[in-house]
Scaffold this active site. Structure first.
Site, mmCIF file in Angstrom:
data_model
loop_
_atom_site.group_PDB
_atom_site.id
_atom_site.type_symbol
_atom_site.label_atom_id
_atom_site.label_comp_id
_atom_site.label_asym_id
_atom_site.label_seq_id
_atom_site.Cartn_x
_atom_site.Cartn_y
_atom_site.Cartn_z
ATOM 1 N N ASP A 127 -10.848 2.746 4.331
ATOM 2 C CA ASP A 127 -11.172 1.312 4.241
ATOM 3 C C ASP A 127 -12.682 1.095 4.121
ATOM 4 O O ASP A 127 -13.124 0.014 3.729
ATOM 5 C CB ASP A 127 -10.707 0.589 5.515
ATOM 6 C CG ASP A 127 -9.426 -0.199 5.324
ATOM 7 O OD1 ASP A 127 -9.176 -0.665 4.199
ATOM 8 O OD2 ASP A 127 -8.693 -0.359 6.318
ATOM 9 N N LYS A 160 0.843 -1.209 0.000
ATOM 10 C CA LYS A 160 0.000 0.000 0.000
ATOM 11 C C LYS A 160 0.877 1.258 0.000
ATOM 12 O O LYS A 160 0.590 2.238 -0.705
ATOM 13 C CB LYS A 160 -0.923 -0.009 1.229
ATOM 14 C CG LYS A 160 -2.011 -1.076 1.151
ATOM 15 C CD LYS A 160 -2.774 -1.234 2.469
ATOM 16 C CE LYS A 160 -3.720 -2.428 2.374
ATOM 17 N NZ LYS A 160 -4.489 -2.665 3.604
ATOM 18 N N GLN A 188 -4.332 -1.263 9.763
ATOM 19 C CA GLN A 188 -4.242 -2.608 9.207
ATOM 20 C C GLN A 188 -4.739 -3.636 10.218
ATOM 21 O O GLN A 188 -4.374 -3.588 11.389
ATOM 22 C CB GLN A 188 -2.780 -2.895 8.808
ATOM 23 C CG GLN A 188 -2.585 -4.202 8.078
ATOM 24 C CD GLN A 188 -3.231 -4.226 6.692
ATOM 25 O OE1 GLN A 188 -3.370 -3.185 6.037
ATOM 26 N NE2 GLN A 188 -3.631 -5.394 6.254
HETATM 27 N N1 GUN Z 1 -6.515 -6.842 6.550
HETATM 28 C C1 GUN Z 1 -6.841 -7.620 5.498
HETATM 29 N N2 GUN Z 1 -7.461 -6.881 4.556
HETATM 30 C C2 GUN Z 1 -7.523 -5.618 5.032
HETATM 31 C C3 GUN Z 1 -8.028 -4.410 4.511
HETATM 32 O O1 GUN Z 1 -8.587 -4.339 3.411
HETATM 33 N N3 GUN Z 1 -7.886 -3.317 5.297
HETATM 34 C C4 GUN Z 1 -7.311 -3.381 6.525
HETATM 35 N N4 GUN Z 1 -7.238 -2.247 7.234
HETATM 36 N N5 GUN Z 1 -6.818 -4.479 7.035
HETATM 37 C C5 GUN Z 1 -6.925 -5.593 6.280
#
Ligand code: GUN
Length: 312
Positions: free
Chosen positions: A124, A54, A98
């Protein structure tokens, strides 16, 4: 029949190049690049990889990405305090924490942290307000993976309206919002899960099948209606060579790649489904690149809305 490949890498590249103009415009209007703050707590290896991807994608797109790292021993209050500080930080447009958070923080920790994020910065789309808005069909910041699936289907010319869409998996992050987004595009939607009776027979009625359960090769050709469109959202890291050989065959390039790296990422959909489906989004190279692209798009949306909040 061999299914047409739904090329997530190409679709993601096209969308990212379209976003470049938005990044330039927003950078000019803000007097700084649009910014994304990522919070990473602990040392979960998969989370580290996701966050690195990311960070890299954000930087390549011209965003300012800051990763705030907290140790696995951090208290839930430490995460909440950081999120609250970012909520009121004028230089921060988007916030992503995350998941998973360290188990020691307790079962409800992720929920509490997601709900602490200002909805307008919740890139998100996990805050209860954003989930509610999605259900009502007026999303502000929609969750990245299901939005990526819709973008892939639409850009690849797959008709959604009037079809029967079957979603396998009922997670808050993918299954539930995916079903809602397909419904809003006039599909008839069934959600299957671990307690569904005769799941294979239900899946076989799907014109579109989206699988998001994280079980390598679970969706087999017998479960797919000939001509269906299949989207694989599963991404399970596999370190057992036997599984890779069983799924892809001993002479396959995938096994060769496994032998070089010692692991590979495998989707929910058995490769032989390509002989039955009309179109298939593979793993890797399907939904994954679109998920991050939707995160970039949400960050730009969040930044734009902060410039013109009345427009929302
Ligand atoms: N963990 C697995 N997928 C995601 C996601 O799309 N966003 C976040 N914040 N954590 C994750």
């Amino acid at each position: 029949m061999s299914a047409r490949r739904l090329d997530g890498t190409a679709v993601a590249a096209a969308i990212r190049s379209e976003l470049a103009a938005d990044v330039a415009e927003l950078t000019r209007r803000l007097g700084r690049p649009p910014s994304l703050s990522i919070v990473l707590v602990g040392d979960d290896p998969a989370s580290k990889v996701y966050v690195r991807n990311k960070e890299k994608a954000g930087a390549e797109a011209g965003l300012a990405v800051t990763v705030h790292r907290l140790p696995a021993t951090a208290a839930l209050d430490d995460v909440l305090s950081l999120v609250r500080a970012l909520n009121v930080d004028d230089r921060c447009d988007g916030i992503l924490v995350q998941s998973p958070l360290p188990p020691a923080m307790g079962k409800q920790a992720s929920e509490q942290v997601f709900d602490a994020i200002a909805p307008a910065k919740d890139v998100d789309g996990f805050h209860a307000e954003n989930v509610g808005r999605l259900v009502q069909g007026r999303p502000l910041l929609p969750p990245c993976t299901p939005t990526g699936v819709i973008a892939l289907l639409e850009r690849e010319g797959v008709r959604i309206a009037g079809t029967h869409a079957v979603v396998i998996g009922r997670s808050d992050i993918v299954g539930k919002p995916m079903a809602m987004m397909l419904l809003q595009r006039d599909a008839t939607v069934t959600i299957c899960h671990s307690k569904t009776k005769d799941l294979a027979a239900v899946v076989r009625t799907g014109d579109i099948v989206v699988s998001a359960i994280g079980r390598p090769g679970y969706v087999t050709p017998e479960m797919i209606k000939p001509g269906a469109v299949v989207v694989d959202v599963g991404t399970t890291p596999v370190e057992d060579r036997g599984i890779v050989v069983r799924l892809f065959g001993p002479e396959s390039p995938r096994v060769a790649s496994f032998d070089r790296r010692g692991s590979t990422v495998v989707g929910d959909v058995h490769p032989a489904v390509a002989e039955v489906a009309s179109a298939l989004s593979p793993v890797p190279g399907g939904v994954g690149p679109l998920t991050i692209t939707m995160l970039l798009r949400n960050t730009l949306e969040a930044a734009r809305a902060r410039l013109a909040p009345a427009g929302r």
